[in-house]
Design a protein around this motif. Sequence first.
Motif, mmCIF file in Angstrom:
data_model
loop_
_atom_site.group_PDB
_atom_site.id
_atom_site.type_symbol
_atom_site.label_atom_id
_atom_site.label_comp_id
_atom_site.label_asym_id
_atom_site.label_seq_id
_atom_site.Cartn_x
_atom_site.Cartn_y
_atom_site.Cartn_z
ATOM 1 N N LEU A 285 0.866 -1.256 -0.049
ATOM 2 C CA LEU A 285 0.039 0.057 0.080
ATOM 3 C C LEU A 285 1.015 1.306 0.189
ATOM 4 N N HIS B 197 1.822 1.851 -3.275
ATOM 5 C CA HIS B 197 0.733 2.211 -4.171
ATOM 6 C C HIS B 197 0.747 3.773 -4.356
ATOM 7 N N VAL C 242 -14.363 15.555 -1.799
ATOM 8 C CA VAL C 242 -14.270 15.230 -3.033
ATOM 9 C C VAL C 242 -15.700 15.260 -3.805
ATOM 10 N N LEU C 243 -16.758 14.780 -3.112
ATOM 11 C CA LEU C 243 -17.980 14.865 -3.558
ATOM 12 C C LEU C 243 -18.909 16.099 -3.353
ATOM 13 N N TRP D 23 -15.942 21.294 -5.004
ATOM 14 C CA TRP D 23 -14.727 20.535 -5.498
ATOM 15 C C TRP D 23 -14.476 21.063 -6.790
ATOM 16 N N GLY E 270 -11.450 18.897 -10.472
ATOM 17 C CA GLY E 270 -11.682 17.958 -11.582
ATOM 18 C C GLY E 270 -11.825 16.530 -11.121
ATOM 19 N N VAL E 271 -11.914 15.688 -12.245
ATOM 20 C CA VAL E 271 -12.058 14.356 -12.032
ATOM 21 C C VAL E 271 -10.915 13.699 -11.592
ATOM 22 N N GLU E 272 -9.931 13.990 -12.275
ATOM 23 C CA GLU E 272 -8.632 13.281 -12.267
ATOM 24 C C GLU E 272 -8.120 13.337 -10.661
ATOM 25 N N ALA F 5 -9.849 13.984 -8.359
ATOM 26 C CA ALA F 5 -10.837 13.322 -7.432
ATOM 27 C C ALA F 5 -10.706 11.793 -7.498
ATOM 28 N N VAL F 6 -10.364 11.290 -8.276
ATOM 29 C CA VAL F 6 -9.774 9.773 -8.606
ATOM 30 C C VAL F 6 -8.708 9.447 -7.638
ATOM 31 N N THR G 137 -9.401 9.953 -3.900
ATOM 32 C CA THR G 137 -10.138 8.726 -3.574
ATOM 33 C C THR G 137 -9.306 7.459 -3.289
ATOM 34 N N LEU G 138 -8.289 7.214 -4.092
ATOM 35 C CA LEU G 138 -7.661 5.740 -4.085
ATOM 36 C C LEU G 138 -6.462 6.070 -3.012
ATOM 37 N N ARG H 273 -7.923 5.668 0.342
ATOM 38 C CA ARG H 273 -8.384 4.146 0.551
ATOM 39 C C ARG H 273 -7.016 3.514 0.976
ATOM 40 N N TYR H 274 -5.892 3.971 0.253
ATOM 41 C CA TYR H 274 -4.650 3.250 0.569
ATOM 42 C C TYR H 274 -4.202 3.124 2.064
ATOM 43 N N ARG I 51 -6.634 1.283 4.384
ATOM 44 C CA ARG I 51 -6.400 -0.165 4.223
ATOM 45 C C ARG I 51 -5.188 -0.311 5.167
#
Lengths: 219, 219
Positions: free
Chosen positions: A96, A99, A168-169, A173, A176-178, A180-181, A184-185, A188-189, A192
């Motif tokens: 992680l 990542h 983010v939501l 915000w 932009g999308v990139e 945000a993605v 998000t990831l 999450r890393y 976890r």
Amino acid sequence: MRDLFQEELVAINSDISQMAELVGKAINKATESLLFADREIAERVIESDILINDLASVLDERCTTLIAKQQPVAAEIRSILGSMRIATSMERMGDLAAHVAKSARLRYPARAVPDELVETFTTLGHLAEELTQQLSKLVTNPDVTLAQIIQKADDRVDAIHRELFRIVLSPDWQHGVEAAVDVTLLSRYYERFADHAVSIARRIVHVLTGEPYIDTVLH
Amino acid sequence: MRDLFQEELVAINSDISQMAELVGKAINKATESLLFADREIAERVIESDILINDLASVLDERCTTLIAKQQPVAAEIRSILGSMRIATSMERMGDLAAHVAKSARLRYPARAVPDELVETFTTLGHLAEELTQQLSKLVTNPDVTLAQIIQKADDRVDAIHRELFRIVLSPDWQHGVEAAVDVTLLSRYYERFADHAVSIARRIVHVLTGEPYIDTVLH
């Protein structure tokens, strides 16, 4: 025979402690690579993950051989199996961290995290590192209080994870999308990562006190 | 003593096969709940994950007792430890199916996935279910060819995962940040699901052929 067995158990604990240190360093450096968009540091984190994986393999083999050759009693087997699972969790924590570093590398020379979230990810990085430091202590000096501290740090990580989703939501915000993605990831890393730390702490307390083991990682 | 041991090994394999079936059903229903925004089905998937977790605990205990009471030789220990890891991976696959269902539930009565990606997620669902069917076969009838089929299905899942990233991050993306975040996480759940399937297949082949085990889940 028994002396050898005890020596092996000490060696296993020392390996786990070493893994915890490496994983702590990895998440610290990964966070640094993320916040400073430092590609060189990111590369080093990604490379050093091999070392953590190798350590996990060695530990695994050591535990298997110990069970096969020393015919431990049930309680000892449970403890050794616990160590194997701890090693697996730590290996995953190293992944992680890698990542996070890969996200940093992917956006280089830009930074994967927008300015307004730098402080939040700094906090996540500190919490993640603190978790591994507490884990390292817990392995060499099992203590229920330390396990509770780990649980609290994880609660804070979870709260930040939820807060990041909210940010983010939200309609405010602007990134932009990139971005945000990515956020998000990345969030999450870290989440976890912290889950695995709690899972390890519970495992140690389980062996220590006989309290039932409940695995949060799996939920 | 040996007869009992063999019986236990058969029972363990049967448990694993049952887990594979449950996990296959879970990802099938989770995908259905996602594509039809069906909250009731989503709830059932989330609830039934407890059953998969319980099965994993029972299997774990069974394996631990087997090692403790029957003093198996090294090769047998490796095989039992392999079964324990397979159970852990399957439990995690069940969790990932539940994550998909939770995404579906979160957006209900809307659908978490935009129209244009329904077909893609249908394919992901089919591939994930196929993976568990192949796994179930592989457990009861170990066969290197089946392991290769599993690897190929995973390659397809990975390709779709990358493609989904491309779509979400393209300037043509019209569905906003929330859908992008949902698709990113959902895609990752399926990707991890397939990774675990490959990890299990490699573990079985490893026990079967003695070929070195390389864990993709951890990378």
